[in-house]
Write an enzyme that holds these catalytic residues in place. Structure first.
Site, PDB file in Angstrom:
ATOM      1  N   GLY A   1      10.390  -7.730 -13.985  1.00  0.00           N
ATOM      2  CA  GLY A   1      10.280  -6.400 -13.368  1.00  0.00           C
ATOM      3  C   GLY A   1       8.950  -5.760 -13.743  1.00  0.00           C
ATOM      4  O   GLY A   1       8.864  -4.564 -13.993  1.00  0.00           O
TER       5      GLY A   1
ATOM      6  N   GLY B   1       7.259  -2.710 -11.504  1.00  0.00           N
ATOM      7  CA  GLY B   1       7.888  -1.402 -11.382  1.00  0.00           C
ATOM      8  C   GLY B   1       7.089  -0.335 -12.106  1.00  0.00           C
ATOM      9  O   GLY B   1       6.016  -0.598 -12.658  1.00  0.00           O
ATOM     10  N   GLN B   2       7.631   0.870 -12.105  1.00  0.00           N
ATOM     11  CA  GLN B   2       6.916   2.010 -12.681  1.00  0.00           C
ATOM     12  C   GLN B   2       6.601   1.787 -14.165  1.00  0.00           C
ATOM     13  O   GLN B   2       5.462   1.940 -14.595  1.00  0.00           O
ATOM     14  CB  GLN B   2       7.760   3.287 -12.516  1.00  0.00           C
ATOM     15  CG  GLN B   2       7.016   4.549 -12.914  1.00  0.00           C
ATOM     16  CD  GLN B   2       7.957   5.677 -13.311  1.00  0.00           C
ATOM     17  OE1 GLN B   2       9.187   5.538 -13.272  1.00  0.00           O
ATOM     18  NE2 GLN B   2       7.397   6.797 -13.702  1.00  0.00           N
TER      19      GLN B   2
ATOM     20  N   ASP C   1       8.067 -10.564 -11.132  1.00  0.00           N
ATOM     21  CA  ASP C   1       8.802  -9.558 -10.357  1.00  0.00           C
ATOM     22  C   ASP C   1       9.217 -10.218  -9.048  1.00  0.00           C
ATOM     23  O   ASP C   1       8.719 -11.285  -8.698  1.00  0.00           O
ATOM     24  CB  ASP C   1       7.905  -8.323 -10.091  1.00  0.00           C
ATOM     25  CG  ASP C   1       8.733  -7.073  -9.812  1.00  0.00           C
ATOM     26  OD1 ASP C   1       9.524  -7.082  -8.848  1.00  0.00           O
ATOM     27  OD2 ASP C   1       8.603  -6.091 -10.552  1.00  0.00           O
ATOM     28  N   ILE C   2      10.087  -9.538  -8.328  1.00  0.00           N
ATOM     29  CA  ILE C   2      10.553 -10.041  -7.030  1.00  0.00           C
ATOM     30  C   ILE C   2       9.451  -9.888  -5.972  1.00  0.00           C
ATOM     31  O   ILE C   2       9.452 -10.548  -4.946  1.00  0.00           O
ATOM     32  CB  ILE C   2      11.866  -9.314  -6.615  1.00  0.00           C
ATOM     33  CG1 ILE C   2      12.585 -10.011  -5.481  1.00  0.00           C
ATOM     34  CG2 ILE C   2      11.653  -7.850  -6.336  1.00  0.00           C
ATOM     35  CD1 ILE C   2      13.504 -11.097  -5.939  1.00  0.00           C
ATOM     36  N   ARG C   3       8.508  -8.974  -6.245  1.00  0.00           N
ATOM     37  CA  ARG C   3       7.365  -8.800  -5.326  1.00  0.00           C
ATOM     38  C   ARG C   3       6.081  -8.554  -6.114  1.00  0.00           C
ATOM     39  O   ARG C   3       6.142  -8.217  -7.293  1.00  0.00           O
ATOM     40  CB  ARG C   3       7.605  -7.644  -4.373  1.00  0.00           C
ATOM     41  CG  ARG C   3       7.679  -6.287  -5.033  1.00  0.00           C
ATOM     42  CD  ARG C   3       7.987  -5.225  -3.996  1.00  0.00           C
ATOM     43  NE  ARG C   3       9.379  -5.331  -3.562  1.00  0.00           N
ATOM     44  CZ  ARG C   3      10.424  -4.803  -4.217  1.00  0.00           C
ATOM     45  NH1 ARG C   3      10.228  -4.132  -5.331  1.00  0.00           N
ATOM     46  NH2 ARG C   3      11.651  -4.933  -3.786  1.00  0.00           N
TER      47      ARG C   3
ATOM     48  N   TYR D   1      24.579   3.733 -11.714  1.00  0.00           N
ATOM     49  CA  TYR D   1      23.486   3.397 -12.616  1.00  0.00           C
ATOM     50  C   TYR D   1      23.897   3.654 -14.069  1.00  0.00           C
ATOM     51  O   TYR D   1      23.724   2.807 -14.948  1.00  0.00           O
ATOM     52  CB  TYR D   1      22.270   4.246 -12.228  1.00  0.00           C
ATOM     53  CG  TYR D   1      21.073   4.110 -13.130  1.00  0.00           C
ATOM     54  CD1 TYR D   1      20.406   2.896 -13.263  1.00  0.00           C
ATOM     55  CD2 TYR D   1      20.574   5.216 -13.822  1.00  0.00           C
ATOM     56  CE1 TYR D   1      19.290   2.793 -14.070  1.00  0.00           C
ATOM     57  CE2 TYR D   1      19.454   5.114 -14.623  1.00  0.00           C
ATOM     58  CZ  TYR D   1      18.819   3.900 -14.741  1.00  0.00           C
ATOM     59  OH  TYR D   1      17.722   3.805 -15.540  1.00  0.00           O
TER      60      TYR D   1
ATOM     61  N   LYS E   1      24.345   1.077 -17.205  1.00  0.00           N
ATOM     62  CA  LYS E   1      23.581   1.201 -18.455  1.00  0.00           C
ATOM     63  C   LYS E   1      24.523   1.274 -19.659  1.00  0.00           C
ATOM     64  O   LYS E   1      24.250   0.687 -20.710  1.00  0.00           O
ATOM     65  CB  LYS E   1      22.659   2.421 -18.406  1.00  0.00           C
ATOM     66  CG  LYS E   1      21.456   2.238 -17.491  1.00  0.00           C
ATOM     67  CD  LYS E   1      20.530   1.145 -18.021  1.00  0.00           C
ATOM     68  CE  LYS E   1      19.379   0.841 -17.106  1.00  0.00           C
ATOM     69  NZ  LYS E   1      18.606  -0.341 -17.522  1.00  0.00           N
TER      70      LYS E   1
ATOM     71  N   ILE F   1      10.767   9.409 -16.725  1.00  0.00           N
ATOM     72  CA  ILE F   1       9.411   9.012 -17.132  1.00  0.00           C
ATOM     73  C   ILE F   1       8.415   9.406 -16.037  1.00  0.00           C
ATOM     74  O   ILE F   1       8.575   9.039 -14.872  1.00  0.00           O
ATOM     75  CB  ILE F   1       9.333   7.481 -17.388  1.00  0.00           C
ATOM     76  CG1 ILE F   1      10.414   7.018 -18.388  1.00  0.00           C
ATOM     77  CG2 ILE F   1       7.942   7.083 -17.869  1.00  0.00           C
ATOM     78  CD1 ILE F   1      10.285   7.565 -19.782  1.00  0.00           C
TER      79      ILE F   1
END
Ligand code: SER
Length: 320
Positions: A9, A12-13, A35-37, A143, A147, A173
């Site tokens: 990942g 991501g951000q 990552d997936i992209r 979500y 978690k 964040i």
């Protein structure tokens, strides 16, 4: 450090800035981004990148073997807003990816794992002010449920199989490098974008919705500092705190820089998610156990966000 690190990942951000910081610290060849992209130019050009689906255990194992990985940061997840839209997909992504990494660690194919938790583990029945490390956790979002379940799985693998795993309960964040996606706290990033581009922001939360937040540099520092601590007796998903503010307060801070900025409030379904979360966090255990502290307050963060976003938008215009 002789460890080779895998980031799952990485585009991501948080993954983007974590990868860049770890590469700066340990050398580009020591940090494998997946990552997936594909991600930003800066990330893609700074070291090795591979496409990886975080729910594919065999593919994760192949990468671990190929690059002789010893540490994994599992940053892939579906956040609160998107997870409400795709509950089963969110559950599969958030839980299966963790289960794979925990089992790989249990089989001693890696030495250390970082897995992020969130303030979303708390719910309406949790004390909202100065939320303690150990308190009622009855999350109402998919979500948050994922978690909380994840935290319990990490504790289980830590206690039962000796897996060395570290976690932080991130607040919202705030950052400017990579765009966030699908979070409730993302309004506090969008507001800076809109303030610069349109001098106007339509906020999906009401003006007095207070949430715990943190600037990205502090979040990265927390993550890296926690990961270099030794394996502890007990697994803890640490509460960490920096700032907290309402949409009205962040808007007024932005107005100091952009005097004709205005904000309008149109709360939607995301209000309910925000209302179920704490307003401020007690992070005394993180302070005590590994000297955690933050640096960026609302004022300093706002200056940093506006300066960097302006430069970024100008560069984008030039390259368009
Ligand atoms: N930033 C996350 C969200 O809003 C919370 O961890 O979903």
């Amino acid at each position: 450090m002789n460890d080779t690190i895998l980031i799952i990942g990485a585009c991501g951000q948080i993954g983007t800035e974590l990868t860049l910081k770890l590469r700066e610290k340990h050398g580009n060849d020591k940090v494998i981004a997946t990552d997936i992209r594909e991600g930003s130019k800066e990330l893609m050009q700074s070291g090795t990148f591979e496409i990886l689906n975080a729910t594919d255990k065999e593919a994760i194992e192949q990468i671990i073997e190929k690059y002789k990985i010893s540490q994994v940061y599992l940053m892939a997840a579906m956040l609160s807003v998107t997870a409400e839209k795709f509950p089963e997909k969110a559950w599969r992504l958030n839980m299966n990816s963790l289960s794979h990494v925990l089992n790989i660690a249990k089989d001693k194919k890696i030495k250390k794992v970082f897995w992020p938790s969130s303030i979303a583990v708390f719910g309406n029945s949790t004390p909202k002010q100065n939320t303690p490390q150990n308190t009622v956790t009855e999350p109402t979002t998919v979500y948050g449920i994922s978690k909380l379940a994840g935290e319990r799985w990490c504790a289980y693998y830590h206690n039962k199989f000796g897996v060395d795993i570290k976690s932080i309960r991130y607040p919202g964040i705030i950052s400017w490098k990579a765009n966030p996606g699908g979070g409730t706290t993302d309004y506090a990033i969008e507001i800076y974008h809109k303030a610069i581009k349109e001098k106007h922001y339509e906020c999906f939360l009401s003006e007095n919705t207070r949430l715990p937040m943190m600037f990205m540099d502090d979040a990265i520092k927390a993550t890296i500092d926690l990961m270099v601590t030794d394996k502890s007796e007990e697994y803890k998903a640490y509460n960490i705190a920096a700032i907290n503010f309402t949409p009205k307060e962040i808007a007024s801070e932005i107005s100091k820089h952009i005097t004709d900025f205005n904000i309008e409030y149109k709360p939607d379904f995301r209000q309910e998610i925000a209302d179920s979360w704490p307003q401020s966090i007690d992070d005394s255990e993180a302070k005590k156990d590994w000297n955690w502290d933050y640096e960026f307050d609302l004022e300093k963060m706002t200056t940093e966000m506006l300066e960097n976003l302006k430069l970024k938008f100008e560069a984008e215009l030039k390259n368009a």
